[in-house]
Design an enzyme around this catalytic site. Structure first.
Site, PDB file in Angstrom:
ATOM      1  N   LYS A  85       8.338 -64.690  57.888  1.00  0.00           N
ATOM      2  CA  LYS A  85       7.720 -63.413  58.262  1.00  0.00           C
ATOM      3  C   LYS A  85       8.645 -62.623  59.188  1.00  0.00           C
ATOM      4  CE  LYS A  85       4.930 -63.093  61.844  1.00  0.00           C
ATOM      5  NZ  LYS A  85       4.142 -62.434  62.879  1.00  0.00           N
ATOM      6  N   ASN A  86       9.208 -63.306  60.187  1.00  0.00           N
ATOM      7  CA  ASN A  86      10.000 -62.606  61.204  1.00  0.00           C
ATOM      8  C   ASN A  86      11.372 -62.175  60.699  1.00  0.00           C
ATOM      9  OD1 ASN A  86       7.915 -62.736  63.031  1.00  0.00           O
ATOM     10  ND2 ASN A  86       8.676 -64.580  64.057  1.00  0.00           N
ATOM     11  N   ARG A 135       2.699 -55.793  66.349  1.00  0.00           N
ATOM     12  CA  ARG A 135       3.722 -55.335  67.279  1.00  0.00           C
ATOM     13  C   ARG A 135       5.056 -55.044  66.601  1.00  0.00           C
ATOM     14  NH1 ARG A 135       7.895 -57.214  70.058  1.00  0.00           N
ATOM     15  NH2 ARG A 135       8.282 -56.305  72.109  1.00  0.00           N
ATOM     16  N   CYS A 160      -0.322 -59.708  69.149  1.00  0.00           N
ATOM     17  CA  CYS A 160      -1.009 -60.878  69.715  1.00  0.00           C
ATOM     18  C   CYS A 160      -1.361 -60.687  71.185  1.00  0.00           C
ATOM     19  CB  CYS A 160      -0.113 -62.114  69.607  1.00  0.00           C
ATOM     20  SG  CYS A 160      -0.231 -62.965  68.046  1.00  0.00           S
ATOM     21  N   ARG A 170       4.934 -58.021  76.557  1.00  0.00           N
ATOM     22  CA  ARG A 170       6.007 -57.805  75.579  1.00  0.00           C
ATOM     23  C   ARG A 170       6.452 -56.343  75.527  1.00  0.00           C
ATOM     24  NH1 ARG A 170       5.074 -61.590  70.374  1.00  0.00           N
ATOM     25  NH2 ARG A 170       3.097 -60.589  70.008  1.00  0.00           N
ATOM     26  N   PRO A 171       7.014 -55.819  76.620  1.00  0.00           N
ATOM     27  CA  PRO A 171       7.387 -54.409  76.646  1.00  0.00           C
ATOM     28  C   PRO A 171       8.560 -54.110  75.714  1.00  0.00           C
ATOM     29  CG  PRO A 171       8.227 -55.527  78.581  1.00  0.00           C
ATOM     30  CD  PRO A 171       7.373 -56.524  77.859  1.00  0.00           C
ATOM     31  N   GLN A 200      13.582 -52.395  76.501  1.00  0.00           N
ATOM     32  CA  GLN A 200      14.968 -52.668  76.111  1.00  0.00           C
ATOM     33  C   GLN A 200      15.343 -51.895  74.844  1.00  0.00           C
ATOM     34  OE1 GLN A 200      16.951 -54.478  78.222  1.00  0.00           O
ATOM     35  NE2 GLN A 200      15.085 -54.409  79.457  1.00  0.00           N
ATOM     36  N   ASP A 219       7.446 -70.199  69.760  1.00  0.00           N
ATOM     37  CA  ASP A 219       6.506 -70.200  68.647  1.00  0.00           C
ATOM     38  C   ASP A 219       6.132 -71.605  68.181  1.00  0.00           C
ATOM     39  OD1 ASP A 219       6.234 -67.488  68.602  1.00  0.00           O
ATOM     40  OD2 ASP A 219       7.428 -67.140  66.814  1.00  0.00           O
ATOM     41  N   ARG A 226      -1.839 -64.162  59.719  1.00  0.00           N
ATOM     42  CA  ARG A 226      -0.757 -63.233  60.050  1.00  0.00           C
ATOM     43  C   ARG A 226       0.602 -63.890  59.894  1.00  0.00           C
ATOM     44  NH1 ARG A 226      -0.622 -61.488  65.495  1.00  0.00           N
ATOM     45  NH2 ARG A 226       1.193 -60.403  64.730  1.00  0.00           N
TER      46      ARG A 226
END
Length: 417
Positions: A23-24, A93, A117, A122-123, A126, A305, A397
């Site tokens: 997925k990622n 996200r 999630c 998780r800003p 950056q 994870d 997900r």
């Protein structure tokens, strides 16, 4: 009523199971289709909710997305909208990955601030600092990131912390920028290397992917490509732990062992017998695992994870273990649910102390996020009696038909509406 999984535990899993695409890796690859007017064809794409959400997002921006089995073709011949709306971004996200490609190709982007999630803030600062270094004007307006640039220009970017999606966003933006971009403190995850391979086949020139310094020489335009998504290392790890925690004998196939080196080393420390092949890992569950301490860290360290899944195994270990979570601040949300099944775990900030118990007992439990849901399924597989895991939409997900794969290995697991 939302779907739930019912598991009658205590069955050692046996057999062979294949790993789906990552997925990622699929999500940034889809976003990269926005960089060209030519078709981008992806194979080994998992059939997941997040992948469908990204496809819908591309369609709102003007792309066409066609799926046939495990193949997905995305084509953005024209960008007809620069808005990534809140109703899509709030559910995932990773939608923020369209920010870099949009501003690089279209000159403007309006992307809702992300959700996803419930495991921490998780800003994306950056991402924004890096795009500003490439010459984009950045503003936050009414809950949206607004980015504008007539043509991005190559720059040296040193991120304050390692960010996977940040590195991916900046790599995609830099691929169409004028001149050379150097990203220092870049993420080193396999998904970064996979995206670099796709961008290279589209005509980008990238050096250093998989190291802390990535160099991208921008091109005036990029072409289409065909690309195979790498296997999902987190699904692979989850299936390996499933074999271990049930005392089973399972061969997990279609994986890349180098992507799992930290997990493999930790499982061996826990006394789990493993046979590592070229594209597979055979796991035989020990009578009882040994306790081992673990600290999460960016790749090639132990992945955050896999923290919840390993903690579930450590909950049955002979002895006391300590888990330190360094990536996300709210990633112990599975602990209270594991306690309902008999686990003895105490948390203090970013540290969890696990005192192993002889067995788990089946109980009704509730998933709070993607990896927590996988951990609860693993606990249910090992437990005595019936476990009902509710809110499994979190699981869907990131895992493609996990209960079907587990059932094929002998698990007594059923999805109920």
């Amino acid at each position: 009523m939302p779907a739930r999984l019912e598991i009658d535990g205590g069955v050692p899993l046996r057999g062979s199971v294949g790993v789906s695409g990552a997925k990622n890796a699929a999500l940034p690859a889809l976003a990269a289709a926005l960089l060209t007017e030519e078709p981008v064809r992806l194979t080994n794409v998992p059939g997941l909710v997040d992948v469908r959400t990204m496809g819908r997002l591309l369609e709102t921006l003007g792309a066409t997305v066609r799926r046939e089995g495990g193949e997905l073709t995305a084509r953005a011949a024209r960008i007809t909208s620069d808005v990534a709306p809140y109703d899509l971004v709030s559910t995932m996200r990773a939608s923020v990955l369209v920010l870099g490609p949009l501003v690089a190709r279209h000159g403007t982007a309006r992307v809702a601030l992300p959700g996803g999630c419930a495991i921490g803030v998780r800003p994306i600062d950056q991402h924004l600092k890096g795009l500003a270094r490439l010459g984009a004007e950045i503003a936050i307006e009414n809950g949206y990131v607004v980015a504008r640039a007539s043509r991005l220009k190559g720059a040296r970017i040193a991120t304050d912390l390692v960010t996977v999606t940040g590195t991916e966003n900046l790599m995609m933006a830099a691929a169409l920028a004028e001149g050379t971009t150097v990203i220092e403190n870049a993420a080193r995850e396999p998904e970064i290397v996979d995206l670099a391979a796709l961008l290279t086949s589209m005509g980008a020139r990238i050096r250093g992917a998989g190291t802390g310094r990535v160099e991208i020489e921008g091109a005036p335009d990029l072409g289409g490509a065909t690309h195979r998504i790498i296997p999902d290392r987190i699904e692979a790890g989850t299936l390996i732990v499933a074999g271990a925690i049930t005392g089973g004998d399972v061969t997990v196939a279609d994986l890349v062992p180098d992507h799992l080196s930290a997990l493999i080393a930790k499982l061996e420390e826990c006394g789990v017998p493993l046979e590592v092949g070229a594209t597979s890992v055979r796991v035989r569950g020990p009578e009882r695992p040994l306790a081992a301490d673990v600290t999460t860290s960016p790749f090639p360290g132990f992945p955050t994870d896999m923290q919840a899944q390993l903690m579930t195994l450590l909950g049955l270990a002979d002895g006391q273990a300590r888990v330190t979570e360094t990536i996300f601040e709210n990633r112990f949300m599975h602990v209270a649910e594991l306690a309902r099944m008999g686990a003895r775990i105490e948390t203090d900030g970013a540290i969890a102390v696990i005192r192993g118990v002889a067995r788990y007992q089946g109980a009704p439990v509730m998933a709070s996020d993607l990896r927590a849901s996988a951990a609860l399924v693993l606990a249910g597989l090992a437990a005595q009696g019936r476990t009902t895991v509710s809110r499994v939409y979190h699981l869907d997900r990131g895992y493609e038909r996990l209960e079907v794969k587990l059932a094929a290995l002998g698990a007594r697991i059923e999805r109920r509406a």
